[in-house]
Design a protein around this motif. Structure first.
Motif, short mmCIF file in Angstrom:
data_model
loop_
_atom_site.label_atom_id
_atom_site.label_comp_id
_atom_site.label_asym_id
_atom_site.label_seq_id
_atom_site.Cartn_x
_atom_site.Cartn_y
_atom_site.Cartn_z
N VAL A 157 0.88 -1.17 0.00
CA VAL A 157 0.00 0.00 0.00
C VAL A 157 0.92 1.23 0.00
O VAL A 157 2.05 1.15 0.50
CB VAL A 157 -0.96 0.02 1.23
N PRO A 158 0.47 2.35 -0.55
CA PRO A 158 1.36 3.51 -0.72
C PRO A 158 1.42 4.40 0.52
O PRO A 158 1.51 5.61 0.42
CB PRO A 158 0.74 4.24 -1.91
N PHE A 159 1.35 3.78 1.70
CA PHE A 159 1.42 4.54 2.96
C PHE A 159 1.94 3.61 4.05
O PHE A 159 2.34 2.48 3.76
CB PHE A 159 0.04 5.12 3.32
N SER A 171 -16.24 -2.52 11.31
CA SER A 171 -17.31 -1.59 11.68
C SER A 171 -16.78 -0.27 12.25
O SER A 171 -17.56 0.64 12.55
CB SER A 171 -18.22 -2.27 12.71
N LEU A 172 -15.46 -0.15 12.42
CA LEU A 172 -14.90 1.04 13.08
C LEU A 172 -14.34 2.03 12.06
O LEU A 172 -14.00 1.66 10.94
CB LEU A 172 -13.76 0.61 14.02
N THR A 173 -14.21 3.28 12.48
CA THR A 173 -13.49 4.25 11.67
C THR A 173 -11.99 4.03 11.85
O THR A 173 -11.55 3.41 12.83
CB THR A 173 -13.84 5.70 12.07
N ALA A 174 -11.20 4.52 10.89
CA ALA A 174 -9.74 4.48 11.01
C ALA A 174 -9.23 5.92 11.01
O ALA A 174 -9.91 6.83 10.50
CB ALA A 174 -9.13 3.71 9.84
N ARG A 175 -8.06 6.13 11.60
CA ARG A 175 -7.55 7.52 11.73
C ARG A 175 -6.40 7.71 10.75
O ARG A 175 -5.41 6.99 10.79
CB ARG A 175 -7.12 7.79 13.16
N LEU A 176 -6.57 8.72 9.89
CA LEU A 176 -5.57 8.99 8.86
C LEU A 176 -4.73 10.21 9.24
O LEU A 176 -5.27 11.29 9.50
CB LEU A 176 -6.28 9.26 7.52
N PHE A 177 -3.42 10.00 9.26
CA PHE A 177 -2.47 11.07 9.59
C PHE A 177 -1.67 11.42 8.33
O PHE A 177 -1.08 10.55 7.72
CB PHE A 177 -1.49 10.59 10.67
N ARG A 178 -1.69 12.71 7.99
CA ARG A 178 -0.85 13.20 6.89
C ARG A 178 0.03 14.30 7.42
O ARG A 178 -0.38 15.08 8.29
CB ARG A 178 -1.72 13.75 5.77
N LEU A 218 -11.81 8.10 8.98
CA LEU A 218 -12.36 7.54 7.75
C LEU A 218 -13.39 6.48 8.10
O LEU A 218 -13.17 5.64 8.98
CB LEU A 218 -11.24 6.90 6.92
N ASN A 219 -14.50 6.51 7.39
CA ASN A 219 -15.57 5.53 7.64
C ASN A 219 -15.29 4.19 6.98
O ASN A 219 -14.56 4.13 5.98
CB ASN A 219 -16.90 6.07 7.12
N PRO A 220 -15.87 3.11 7.50
CA PRO A 220 -15.79 1.81 6.83
C PRO A 220 -16.26 1.95 5.38
O PRO A 220 -17.13 2.78 5.09
CB PRO A 220 -16.75 0.93 7.64
N GLU A 221 -15.66 1.17 4.52
CA GLU A 221 -15.93 1.16 3.08
C GLU A 221 -15.30 2.33 2.33
O GLU A 221 -15.46 2.46 1.12
CB GLU A 221 -17.44 1.09 2.74
N THR A 222 -14.56 3.20 3.05
CA THR A 222 -13.83 4.27 2.35
C THR A 222 -12.82 3.65 1.40
O THR A 222 -12.14 2.67 1.73
CB THR A 222 -13.09 5.17 3.37
N ASP A 223 -12.72 4.21 0.21
CA ASP A 223 -11.74 3.78 -0.79
C ASP A 223 -10.44 4.56 -0.55
O ASP A 223 -10.42 5.79 -0.63
CB ASP A 223 -12.31 4.08 -2.18
N LEU A 224 -9.37 3.83 -0.25
CA LEU A 224 -8.10 4.47 0.10
C LEU A 224 -7.08 4.38 -1.03
O LEU A 224 -5.89 4.64 -0.83
CB LEU A 224 -7.51 3.78 1.35
N SER A 225 -7.54 4.05 -2.21
CA SER A 225 -6.63 3.79 -3.32
C SER A 225 -5.78 5.01 -3.68
O SER A 225 -4.64 4.88 -4.13
CB SER A 225 -7.42 3.35 -4.56
N ASP A 226 -6.32 6.21 -3.50
CA ASP A 226 -5.60 7.41 -3.94
C ASP A 226 -4.96 8.16 -2.78
O ASP A 226 -4.76 9.38 -2.84
CB ASP A 226 -6.57 8.33 -4.69
N LEU A 227 -4.62 7.43 -1.74
CA LEU A 227 -4.16 8.07 -0.50
C LEU A 227 -2.79 8.70 -0.60
O LEU A 227 -2.49 9.67 0.10
CB LEU A 227 -4.15 7.00 0.61
N ALA A 228 -1.93 8.17 -1.44
CA ALA A 228 -0.51 8.56 -1.39
C ALA A 228 -0.29 10.05 -1.67
O ALA A 228 -1.13 10.69 -2.24
CB ALA A 228 0.29 7.72 -2.37
#
Lengths: 235, 235
Positions: A152-154, A210-217, A225-235
């Motif tokens: 994954v790009p992160f 079922s949980l949210t995830a925490r994104l740090f940039r 981020l909610n479940p089912e979020t598409d993270l493909s373009d995260l980088a």
């Protein structure tokens, strides 16, 4: 081609080992008879055999055979011939040191790029990120590099923990640690709470559970981020 | 000759930076006008100048001047000329990487062996052990080695934390992590709770503060040590 499950933890509170993931794994490994298990992270210092037996007990419930990578004379060949691979949790420094020492790191990367189904939990998920530099583990051995598989790009932070309200402990919170990481590194970090996982199908990365995830940039306020979020373009 | 204060933390809950240690530091640095401060661990990613200013504010209360090591063109010479040295907390990986990069690690060791008064807090205490392999920090950068100063014949675990009763988090407890360390390393590990410190005078090592410390030895049940315990023969 990629086909990965990247889980925060093997075990959620109150359930058995891998239990919460079994329905997902049944589908994920549907074309796999035998899963090659990478036991190098050795949680709590247990032996490779003991660890493999524990894993075999869980996979038996979905009708899969498990063979420990440590039992092969030639682990590189074993990875190249694998129908499915699982890397278990434990200590990420130990896992990464062993993967390099056995010549398995680059072989594993190439195998995963052919679409072999992979499961990582905890340390086994850490190594799917760009580097292992956001592990929570203690540096009990010195690996030759912190570079990992880059599936994954992160970077991943498994077992993500929110600050404990009212704590009087002065050690750094997880968020402070990741902030320190971003003082010296640019890639995003995904804090995966226990019970969450990423599903990687080719280039599509989706947050599951079922949980949210925490994104740090770097230089940005963290977001949930909610479940089912598409993270493909995260980088 | 050795003359060190090795503290678990710079700050205990509810008090200001270094406040609980000031009476001890007044005596420790009684023959020192200017303390050389090593800010390399940069907690939270703050600048070396910001960190040095914070430290100067605390030392001003006991009439000491503080100069950051980063302000010297030749940090090796600065260490060799120092009357007293303080290494602050933050990230141990970053601290150790910088100490090696600047050529300061071995120079600092030799300086401390001449009896120059030294204070370490948190990451600055980690480096007084045999290795940094029992740090709690995140590996945000890759140091060229985990070997550290060896001012005591064991490893330090600062900010030692007891398991949280009733916790549902599946990440490893501190005790589990240290147990994993002992699967691959033989030296004892001293878990120093926040508010505890070690006093090292020549070869005598004494536990200070009001709390017990937890001693971990390979293949032995951990034990609690009372304040004023002599740790000189621990190795």
């Amino acid at each position: 081609m990629k086909n990965l499950i990247i889980a925060s933890t093997s075990t959620v509170y109150g359930l058995g080992y891998l239990e919460y993931l079994l329905p997902t794994l049944q589908e994920h490994f549907k074309n796999t008879d035998t899963v090659i298990f990478i036991p190098y992270a050795r949680p709590g210092g247990i032996s490779h055999d003991e660890y493999t037996n524990k894993v075999a007990g869980a996979f038996e419930k979905i009708g899969k055979k498990v063979v420990g990578l440590h039992t092969f004379e030639n682990p590189v060949q074993a990875i190249n011939n694998a129908q499915g691979i699982f890397t278990g949790g434990g200590n990420t420094f130990l896992l990464v040191k062993q993967l390099y020492k056995k010549g398995v790191m680059s072989v594993l990367k190439n195998a995963l790029l052919t679409g072999i189904p992979y499961l990582g939990c905890s340390a086994g998920s850490n190594i799917t990120g760009l580097t292992m530099e956001t592990t929570n583990d203690m540096p009990i051995v010195y690996p030759p590099s912190f570079q990992t598989l880059g599936m994954v790009p992160f970077n991943i932070n498994p077992h993500y923990l929110d600050p404990v309200e009212g704590s009087t402990h002065m050690g750094e919170t997880r968020e402070t640690r990741i902030n320190e990481f971003h003082a010296f590194n640019t890639q995003p970090v995904l804090g995966l709470r226990e019970g969450s996982w990423l599903e990687v199908r080719n280039e599509k990365i989706t947050l599951k559970g079922s949980l949210t995830a925490r994104l740090f940039r770097k230089n940005q306020t963290p977001i949930e981020l909610n479940p089912e979020t598409d993270l493909s373009d995260l980088a």
